[in-house]
Design a protein around this motif. Structure first.
Motif, PDB file in Angstrom:
ATOM      1  N   ASP A 124     -33.688  11.784  19.091  1.00  0.00           N
ATOM      2  CA  ASP A 124     -34.912  11.632  17.711  1.00  0.00           C
ATOM      3  C   ASP A 124     -33.997   9.861  17.263  1.00  0.00           C
ATOM      4  O   ASP A 124     -34.945   9.551  16.612  1.00  0.00           O
ATOM      5  CB  ASP A 124     -34.421  12.876  16.206  1.00  0.00           C
ATOM      6  N   LEU A 125     -32.480  10.027  17.060  1.00  0.00           N
ATOM      7  CA  LEU A 125     -32.070   9.206  16.797  1.00  0.00           C
ATOM      8  C   LEU A 125     -32.580   8.349  16.760  1.00  0.00           C
ATOM      9  O   LEU A 125     -32.811   6.260  16.287  1.00  0.00           O
ATOM     10  CB  LEU A 125     -30.277   8.788  16.057  1.00  0.00           C
ATOM     11  N   CYS A 126     -32.684   7.933  18.919  1.00  0.00           N
ATOM     12  CA  CYS A 126     -32.897   6.749  19.654  1.00  0.00           C
ATOM     13  C   CYS A 126     -34.081   6.377  19.959  1.00  0.00           C
ATOM     14  O   CYS A 126     -34.962   5.466  20.033  1.00  0.00           O
ATOM     15  CB  CYS A 126     -31.739   6.777  21.025  1.00  0.00           C
ATOM     16  N   SER A 127     -35.218   7.612  19.592  1.00  0.00           N
ATOM     17  CA  SER A 127     -36.693   7.658  19.773  1.00  0.00           C
ATOM     18  C   SER A 127     -37.650   7.713  19.028  1.00  0.00           C
ATOM     19  O   SER A 127     -38.907   7.641  19.289  1.00  0.00           O
ATOM     20  CB  SER A 127     -36.925   8.275  20.918  1.00  0.00           C
ATOM     21  N   ASP A 128     -37.252   8.251  17.598  1.00  0.00           N
ATOM     22  CA  ASP A 128     -38.410   9.345  16.680  1.00  0.00           C
ATOM     23  C   ASP A 128     -37.714   8.731  15.543  1.00  0.00           C
ATOM     24  O   ASP A 128     -37.204   9.790  14.891  1.00  0.00           O
ATOM     25  CB  ASP A 128     -38.468  10.684  17.022  1.00  0.00           C
ATOM     26  N   ARG A 129     -37.972   8.463  15.190  1.00  0.00           N
ATOM     27  CA  ARG A 129     -37.350   7.609  14.019  1.00  0.00           C
ATOM     28  C   ARG A 129     -37.883   7.488  12.901  1.00  0.00           C
ATOM     29  O   ARG A 129     -36.650   8.334  11.800  1.00  0.00           O
ATOM     30  CB  ARG A 129     -37.690   5.994  13.581  1.00  0.00           C
ATOM     31  N   LYS A 130     -39.546   7.892  12.853  1.00  0.00           N
ATOM     32  CA  LYS A 130     -39.640   8.962  11.643  1.00  0.00           C
ATOM     33  C   LYS A 130     -39.398   9.757  11.153  1.00  0.00           C
ATOM     34  O   LYS A 130     -38.853  10.938  10.332  1.00  0.00           O
ATOM     35  CB  LYS A 130     -41.596   9.522  11.825  1.00  0.00           C
ATOM     36  N   MET A 131     -38.781  11.016  12.356  1.00  0.00           N
ATOM     37  CA  MET A 131     -38.513  12.224  12.404  1.00  0.00           C
ATOM     38  C   MET A 131     -36.600  12.927  11.906  1.00  0.00           C
ATOM     39  O   MET A 131     -36.706  12.722  11.472  1.00  0.00           O
ATOM     40  CB  MET A 131     -38.242  12.885  13.947  1.00  0.00           C
ATOM     41  N   ALA A 132     -36.046  11.159  12.804  1.00  0.00           N
ATOM     42  CA  ALA A 132     -34.394  11.086  12.247  1.00  0.00           C
ATOM     43  C   ALA A 132     -34.273  10.898  10.663  1.00  0.00           C
ATOM     44  O   ALA A 132     -33.626  10.976  10.273  1.00  0.00           O
ATOM     45  CB  ALA A 132     -34.683  10.274  13.290  1.00  0.00           C
ATOM     46  N   GLU A 133     -35.318  10.325  10.290  1.00  0.00           N
ATOM     47  CA  GLU A 133     -35.805   9.355   8.513  1.00  0.00           C
ATOM     48  C   GLU A 133     -35.492  10.802   8.227  1.00  0.00           C
ATOM     49  O   GLU A 133     -35.224  10.947   6.998  1.00  0.00           O
ATOM     50  CB  GLU A 133     -36.141   8.360   8.689  1.00  0.00           C
ATOM     51  N   ARG A 134     -37.052  11.830   8.408  1.00  0.00           N
ATOM     52  CA  ARG A 134     -37.760  12.918   7.629  1.00  0.00           C
ATOM     53  C   ARG A 134     -36.150  13.720   7.388  1.00  0.00           C
ATOM     54  O   ARG A 134     -35.528  14.630   6.437  1.00  0.00           O
ATOM     55  CB  ARG A 134     -38.242  13.331   8.069  1.00  0.00           C
ATOM     56  N   ILE A 135     -35.532  14.575   8.587  1.00  0.00           N
ATOM     57  CA  ILE A 135     -34.310  15.000   9.042  1.00  0.00           C
ATOM     58  C   ILE A 135     -32.746  14.364   8.071  1.00  0.00           C
ATOM     59  O   ILE A 135     -32.827  15.257   6.743  1.00  0.00           O
ATOM     60  CB  ILE A 135     -33.827  15.447  10.241  1.00  0.00           C
ATOM     61  N   THR A 136     -32.421  13.391   8.175  1.00  0.00           N
ATOM     62  CA  THR A 136     -31.143  12.915   7.817  1.00  0.00           C
ATOM     63  C   THR A 136     -31.685  12.247   6.075  1.00  0.00           C
ATOM     64  O   THR A 136     -30.642  13.154   5.741  1.00  0.00           O
ATOM     65  CB  THR A 136     -30.864  11.672   8.305  1.00  0.00           C
TER      66      THR A 136
END
Length: 95
Positions: free
Chosen positions: A14-26
């Motif tokens: 997610d951190l590398c390829s799914d910025r939206k998901m990474a931002e939602r989780i973090t």
């Protein structure tokens, strides 16, 4: 905490390829941790001198992700957390 929600491999992807998901989780985890930190430090009422975190950002061979990803997703929340720890007169440490 993020890796427990998605699994380590999925979260790192997610951190590398799914910025939206990474931002939602973090973002959600950062909000939770910062509020927990505020309440915990208020409850301590000066009874501690050290505050540490157990987050894994590195292994035996170095960082788990690039410095750029750390700065994008984690550093803003860590700055707030560390500032709050210091505002209570405590030392901050990373495990």
């Amino acid at each position: 905490i993020c890796s427990y929600l998605r699994g380590m491999e999925a979260f790192l992807m997610d951190l590398c390829s799914d910025r939206k998901m990474a931002e939602r989780i973090t973002g959600a985890i950062a909000d939770f941790v910062l509020e927990f930190n505020r309440q915990e430090l208020a409850a301590m009422k000066g009874q501690a001198v050290y505050y540490g975190t157990w987050d894994d950002v590195a292994g035996q061979e170095g960082l788990l992700f690039s410095p750029a990803l750390f700065k994008r997703y984690f550093l803003p929340a860590y700055r707030k957390l560390i500032d709050n720890v210091h505002a209570h007169g405590l030392f901050f440490g990373w495990h």
